[in-house]
Enzyme design. Structure first.
Site, mmCIF file in Angstrom:
data_model
loop_
_atom_site.group_PDB
_atom_site.id
_atom_site.type_symbol
_atom_site.label_atom_id
_atom_site.label_comp_id
_atom_site.label_asym_id
_atom_site.label_seq_id
_atom_site.Cartn_x
_atom_site.Cartn_y
_atom_site.Cartn_z
ATOM 1 N N ARG A 172 -8.122 48.870 13.096
ATOM 2 C CA ARG A 172 -9.446 49.085 12.517
ATOM 3 C C ARG A 172 -10.455 48.066 13.062
ATOM 4 N NH1 ARG A 172 -12.173 52.036 8.414
ATOM 5 N NH2 ARG A 172 -10.324 53.251 7.916
ATOM 6 N N GLU A 178 -16.158 49.689 0.727
ATOM 7 C CA GLU A 178 -16.061 48.617 1.724
ATOM 8 C C GLU A 178 -17.304 48.449 2.608
ATOM 9 O OE1 GLU A 178 -12.421 50.663 3.002
ATOM 10 O OE2 GLU A 178 -11.608 48.670 3.355
#
Ligand code: MTE
Ligand code: HPA
Ligand code: MOS
Length: 790
Positions: free
Chosen positions: A335, A739
């Site tokens: 990620r 997030e």
């Protein structure tokens, strides 16, 4: 209420009747308060440790290692055994099933067998009649070990070529050739710090033995199904004998995605061994030593660009400090790599992600899951390019944005950017925050102020939504309508304060057009909805909201068909409006109609299911469409620094953030504010310090400084980007919010650099590793003064 565009659906019947005409309380789109807000503030909310425990409950505690790497030569537990109140002891030999609880790959022994791999690793567990007795007894073990050489830092791990997983590479074009051919080049490296999740409620589990070898487990976990599986595996029983129940966490932030499992397993094993209920709850210092944190990273880069500041080629090496085992590090470093473009087109790129092994606690998920680290790495590079070409960093950022012109719309892993939200959003924020005017005012201030300097920065954030591990992108729900019209809702997502239960209840309220007060969301249980994914990747509402909607649509279709038949009207004449069900000229309260349907033998309970469409990633070619869509935002931060002490203040923050069509603007704004402040803590104040011996020195709030209310900016303006529904068919075209806004805090770090850069007339880029503590800011000031034209 606003008219919500409904999601695309194959159930035409349900869509035809779903258009609301009036408002119900708590309908989707309303700024409804958190379903437990009143219980949070009154203290009535029940967390694991508040659960009424059965009689004779035992309290467990653990003995932890005191060396980073070593061979266990002696573990004498006789004094533990003889201590007052002690009932049972557990070592690895007592485990009837699996001894390794690695969530994806092996490497996480439940307790040390022979090799100790970090300071704070569990050696044994003890159960006693009180918490204090267990904690005191755990200290009485006689432990001997032979120390072995330990790698503590990323550099040491790299030097040892020690990795928990193979490295991964993403490439587009020939980055080397593009850099070599570029008119300008820069190279550098940056340390990016880790972060402790600092959930208010520490790790906690309560296990109650059941008949046939079963176990009921209350555990503060973002991942009940994984807890169920691992408890079953260590007990050596089938999954159907273990039930995990999770009503709410006092924060998780990723720290309870996999790191809740160990405590549940230990308590379950002790419960099995003693036949009594066993509770385990870690003291803060032990929680901080024994559980994983955000990965720190070392970023090394070389970039080629033109005289305008346009990136031509990037070679980036991201080395994540993973600790002693794989845990989730593969997905986390991936990620980071997926986000090393942030909002910028990289025409040629070579991006390598290393998973560095060190003899420290295995690092794990933390809000952003590697994304923030990748994004700081590129924002550092873009700032440096701007200083090199003598431009406002914002101008260089804009020059490098993805656009729909030509080929500048595809990421380095091949995903096309289909919605170009950032350019317009940034332009809007630039205006609403008076960016240009304030930049001029700051330049004037800095010209006349010798010691105090101001800085400003606008940074964007583009964050990919979906688990990059494809199979996790699925969810289930279970909805019951009772004969009094009250509704019970259950789904696979967990509540950790983020408002998931509220939002999913709003989805149900919307589809049935009933007040939210008539809906109760019960604790997340593996016996109600099985095989669930962790509540993570910000996708809780996207996945579980759609699953719950699917269940409600099924029940509603049955009720509609029944009403049409019973009253001999067309299905189109059956409407659910304002807590009522109307069938032609017949008008019932929802409760009356539920009773009528029941009397006519209509099933009022259904499961729902959802899986995210369109996503795929081929690791062999490092290309695909890993993300269903992107969430976007931008922030402008203004800071004031004292160049003689390095101390600073964040004066003002303006945020514009894209949540699509908001399901709940009140909760979304709360998430944005909270994420921003948490990101600011990560980048400025929160510093994890390990001694050379591998012992974490910062194991409590006295030495590990999280942001306090006094650190929040005096001016803090948050706007949800208006009129921007998700183009993808997510739940009512909303977007995930948990997030992405954390990364908006990069603007604070960048503004600090801007203020420091003023010391050398903005000619140089001050190196500023994170966290940018006052000490580091002071060092950067000293470095800039040395470069200042005299
Ligand atoms: N908000 C609160 N109050 N507490 C939390 O623990 N966790 C964050 C975010 N917001 C968290 C939070 C993280 S790491 C994630 S992935 C998401 O919430 C998870 O929930 P969601 O998918 O429902 O947004
Ligand atoms: N985000 C959060 N948690 C995860 C992910 C992710 O992308 N993949 C696996 N666990
Ligand atoms: Mo969040 S780090 O995906 O739990």
């Amino acid at each position: 209420m606003r008219n919500l565009p409904d999601v695309a659906t194959t159930n035409a019947k349900a869509t035809a009747t779903a258009q609301p005409k009036t408002t119900v309380k708590g309908d989707a789109g309303q700024g409804q308060r958190h379903e437990s807000a009143h219980k949070h503030v009154s203290g009535e909310a029940i967390y694991v440790d508040d659960q009424v425990a059965p009689a004779n409950v035992l309290h467990a505690y653990v003995g932890l290692s005191t060396v980073a790497h070593g061979k266990l030569t002696k573990l004498d537990l006789s004094a533990v055994h003889d201590a007052p109140g002690v009932v049972e002891i557990l070592t690895l030999d007592d485990v009837p099933g699996h001894k390794d609880i690695g969530p994806v790959f092996p490497g996480d022994p439940l307790m040390v067998e022979e090799e100790i791999e970090f300071w704070g690793q569990v050696l044994f567990a003890v159960a006693a009649t009180s918490y204090d007795a267990a904690r005191k007894a755990a200290k009485l073990a006689v432990v001997e070990f032979e120390p072995l050489p330990a790698d503590i830092t990323i550099e040491q791990g790299l030097a040892s070529e020690s990795f928990v997983r193979p490295s991964h590479t993403q490439r587009r074009g020939d980055a080397r050739a593009a850099i070599d051919a570029a008119p300008r080049r820069l190279a550098g490296e940056m340390q990016i710090g880790g972060q402790e999740q600092m959930y208010l409620e520490g790790q906690a589990s309560l296990c109650i033995p059941q008949e046939d070898g079963g176990m009921l487990v209350y555990t503060s976990s973002q991942n009940p199904s994984e807890g169920q599986k691992l408890v079953a595996e260590v007990l050596n029983v089938a999954l159907n004998l273990v039930t995990v129940d999770m009503r709410r966490m006092g924060g998780g932030f990723g720290g309870k995605e996999t790191h809740a499992n160990q405590w549940a397993c230990l308590a379950a094993l002790l419960a099995r061994k003693t036949g009594r209920a066993v509770k385990i709850r870690l003291a803060r210092a032990d929680d901080m030593a024994a559980t994983g944190k955000r990965h720190h990273f070392l970023s090394r880069y070389e970039v080629g660009f033109d005289d305008e500041g346009r990136i031509l080629g990037l070679d980036l090496e991201l080395s994540g400090g993973c600790g002693m085992s794989p845990d989730l590090s593969d997905a986390i470093v991936d990620r980071a790599m997926f986000h090393s473009d942030n909002a910028y087109f990289l025409p040629a790129a070579h991006i390598v992600g290393h998973r560095v092994k060190t003899h420290t606690v295995t690092n794990t998920a933390f809000r952003g899951f590697g994304g923030p680290q990748g994004m700081v790495a590129i924002e550092n590079i873009v700032d440096n390019i701007a200083r090199a070409v003598g431009k406002d960093p914002l101008a260089v950022r804009k020059l490098n944005f993805y656009t729909d012109e030509g080929e500048r719309n595809t990421t380095h892993y091949g995903q096309k950017i289909e919605q170009h939200i950032i350019p317009g959003l940034v332009e809007r924020l630039e205006k609403t925050s008076d960016y240009q005017q304030r930049r001029e005012e700051i330049a004037a201030f800095n010209a006349s102020s010798q010691v105090l300097k101001k800085g400003i920065s606008l940074t964007p954030a583009k964050f990919g939504i979906s688990f990059t591990v494809q199979h996790l992108n699925q969810a289930g729900a279970l909805v019951h309508v009772y004969t009094d019209g009250s509704i019970q809702l259950n789904h696979g997502g967990t509540e950790m304060g983020q408002g998931l239960y509220t939002k999913v209840a709003q989805v149900v309220a919307h589809v049935f057009q009933v007040d939210m007060d008539s809906i109760v969301c019960t604790s997340t249980r593996t016996d109600k909805v099985p095989n669930t994914s962790p509540t993570a990747a910000s996708s809780g509402t996207d996945l579980n909201g759609m699953a719950a909607r699917d269940a409600v649509v099924k029940i509603k279709a049955r009720m509609t068909a029944f009403a049409a038949e019973h009253f001999a009207v067309a299905e189109a004449e059956v409407q659910f409006v304002n807590n009522r069900v109307i069938a032609g000229t017949n008008d019932f309260s929802f409760a009356e109609f539920a009773q009528l349907a029941y009397m006519n033998r209509v099933s009022l309970s259904a499961t729902g299911y959802y899986r995210t469409p369109k996503i795929h990633y081929d690791r062999a070619t490092a290309t695909g469409r890993p993300f269903f869509y992107f969430a976007n935002g931008a922030a402008v931060s203004e800071v004031l620094i004292d160049t003689l002490t390095g101390e600073y203040k964040v004066l003002r923050v303006d945020i514009c953030h894209d949540v699509g069509q908001s399901l709940n603007p009140a909760i979304d704004i709360g998430q944005i504010e909270g994420a921003f402040i948490q990101g600011m803590g990560w980048l400025t104040a929160e510093e994890l310090i390990w001694g050379e011996d591998g012992r974490l020195q910062t194991v409590g709030p006295a030495s590990y400084k999280i942001p306090a209310i006094g650190d929040t900016p005096a001016q803090f303006n948050v706007e949800l980007l208006p009129d921007s529904p998700n183009v993808e068919a997510t739940i009512f075209h909303s977007k995930a919010v948990g997030e992405p806004p954390l990364m908006l805090a990069i603007s604070v770090w960048s503004a600090l650099r801007d203020a420091v850069a003023s010391l050398a007339d903005y000619q140089h880029s001050p190196p500023l590793d994170t966290p940018a503590t006052p000490e580091r800011v002071l060092q950067a000031c000293t470095a800039m003064r040395a470069l200042a034209p005299s």
